[in-house]
Design a protein around this motif. Structure first.
Motif, PDB file in Angstrom:
ATOM      1  N   VAL A  59      -7.957  -9.526   1.464  1.00  0.00           N
ATOM      2  CA  VAL A  59      -6.887  -8.844   0.741  1.00  0.00           C
ATOM      3  C   VAL A  59      -5.594  -9.013   1.529  1.00  0.00           C
ATOM      4  N   GLU A  60      -4.486  -8.812   0.851  1.00  0.00           N
ATOM      5  CA  GLU A  60      -3.180  -8.987   1.494  1.00  0.00           C
ATOM      6  C   GLU A  60      -2.476  -7.646   1.610  1.00  0.00           C
ATOM      7  N   ILE A  61      -2.159  -7.253   2.825  1.00  0.00           N
ATOM      8  CA  ILE A  61      -1.428  -6.021   3.096  1.00  0.00           C
ATOM      9  C   ILE A  61      -0.235  -6.371   3.981  1.00  0.00           C
ATOM     10  N   ASN A  62       0.959  -6.060   3.509  1.00  0.00           N
ATOM     11  CA  ASN A  62       2.183  -6.380   4.238  1.00  0.00           C
ATOM     12  C   ASN A  62       2.495  -5.257   5.219  1.00  0.00           C
ATOM     13  N   SER A  63       2.317  -5.514   6.493  1.00  0.00           N
ATOM     14  CA  SER A  63       2.530  -4.484   7.517  1.00  0.00           C
ATOM     15  C   SER A  63       3.999  -4.260   7.835  1.00  0.00           C
ATOM     16  N   SER A  64       4.895  -5.053   7.274  1.00  0.00           N
ATOM     17  CA  SER A  64       6.325  -4.920   7.590  1.00  0.00           C
ATOM     18  C   SER A  64       7.045  -3.969   6.645  1.00  0.00           C
ATOM     19  N   LEU A  65       6.355  -3.418   5.664  1.00  0.00           N
ATOM     20  CA  LEU A  65       6.999  -2.561   4.677  1.00  0.00           C
ATOM     21  C   LEU A  65       6.892  -1.090   5.068  1.00  0.00           C
ATOM     22  N   ARG A  66       7.172  -0.777   6.321  1.00  0.00           N
ATOM     23  CA  ARG A  66       7.013   0.598   6.785  1.00  0.00           C
ATOM     24  C   ARG A  66       8.031   1.539   6.160  1.00  0.00           C
ATOM     25  N   SER A  67       9.198   1.013   5.795  1.00  0.00           N
ATOM     26  CA  SER A  67      10.220   1.866   5.193  1.00  0.00           C
ATOM     27  C   SER A  67       9.787   2.405   3.836  1.00  0.00           C
ATOM     28  N   ASN A  68       8.855   1.711   3.180  1.00  0.00           N
ATOM     29  CA  ASN A  68       8.388   2.156   1.867  1.00  0.00           C
ATOM     30  C   ASN A  68       7.252   3.166   1.963  1.00  0.00           C
ATOM     31  N   VAL A  69       6.721   3.360   3.172  1.00  0.00           N
ATOM     32  CA  VAL A  69       5.613   4.291   3.335  1.00  0.00           C
ATOM     33  C   VAL A  69       6.066   5.715   3.054  1.00  0.00           C
TER      34      VAL A  69
END
Length: 254
Positions: A59-69
């Motif tokens: 699966v693909e999980i983008n770890s750089s999208l922390r601002s959207n958390v």
């Protein structure tokens, strides 16, 4: 292609019902009514499986999208409320009753889309929502095992499910994929349920000695090994079948 889709749908429905049956068995027959521990373990297994799948490239999980958390945290709070209340309700209600109340969440979503977003809703969908609402309204008057606490938690559950789906739809298109949303849900759930398990477990529920007595009694009545297999299958099954990721995936469930 049609046969393949039918098989996928049949497999999903089978696993979905099996998860409720096994969870009902653990919660009611084994009397494992410790929602924070129960759901914390399930979300931990689900998060671990997603993390391993991510590292293996499945699966693909983008770890750089922390601002959207941060924008997704309100939905994660609703997710925790959904699985917690669903677990409490399922331990007290029959599965058909619980699923009927669970499906009333679709009425909330349909009403939101019709009244607030002014979306076009087909007559068939409106009739379906009305039938669901009527069925749920008739349940308390025809339930021979009416449990007020079970219905209370079921109402909390369906409200959380409806609000979760509304929030999910309102953020589309979202920077987070469904897998990423569920991954955040699992991580947040494990942390929150771990913090909540100690005070609630020590104050509201039996002592660890009581847990040992219940476990021993359950093993003796169920001929030992069979219970261990079924309860382990319950934890893994419910974790892998995310209620609302698959229904939006739900949900329930729980």
């Amino acid at each position: 292609m049609c046969v393949r889709r039918s098989l996928i749908g049949l497999t999903f429905c089978t696993c979905y019902l099996a998860s409720y049956l096994t969870n009902k068995y653990v919660l009611s027959v084994l009397k494992f009514t410790y929602p924070t521990l129960f759901q914390g373990w399930q979300t931990f297994v689900g998060g671990l499986l997603l993390h391993v799948s991510w590292k293996l490239g499945c699966v693909e999980i983008n770890s750089s999208l922390r601002s959207n958390v941060l924008t997704w945290l309100p939905a994660s709070v609703l997710f925790v409320g959904m699985i917690y209340a669903g677990s409490r309700a399922l331990s007290r209600l029959a599965i058909p009753v619980f699923l009927t109340l669970h499906n009333v969440a679709e009425v909330i979503i349909c009403g939101y889309q019709k009244c607030f977003r002014k979306e076009k809703t087909s007559p068939a969908k409106i009739c379906s929502a009305l039938f669901l609402l009527a069925a749920a309204g008739c349940l308390p008057f025809n339930d021979s095992q009416f449990d007020p606490d079970g219905y209370f938690w079921a109402i909390i559950h369906l409200l959380c499910v409806g609000a979760y789906k509304i929030l999910q739809k309102s953020q589309k298109p979202s920077a987070l994929s469904d897998i990423e949303q569920q991954y955040i849900n699992y991580i947040f759930s494990v942390v929150l349920l771990a913090l909540a398990s100690h005070p609630t477990g020590m104050r509201d529920w039996p002592s660890p000695r009581g847990l040992e007595d219940q476990a021993f009694q359950g093993l003796r009545n169920s001929r030992f090994g069979r219970i261990k297999v079924i309860s382990s299958a319950s934890w893994t099954s419910r974790s892998c079948i995310s209620t609302d990721s698959m229904a939006a995936a739900v949900p329930v469930d729980f």
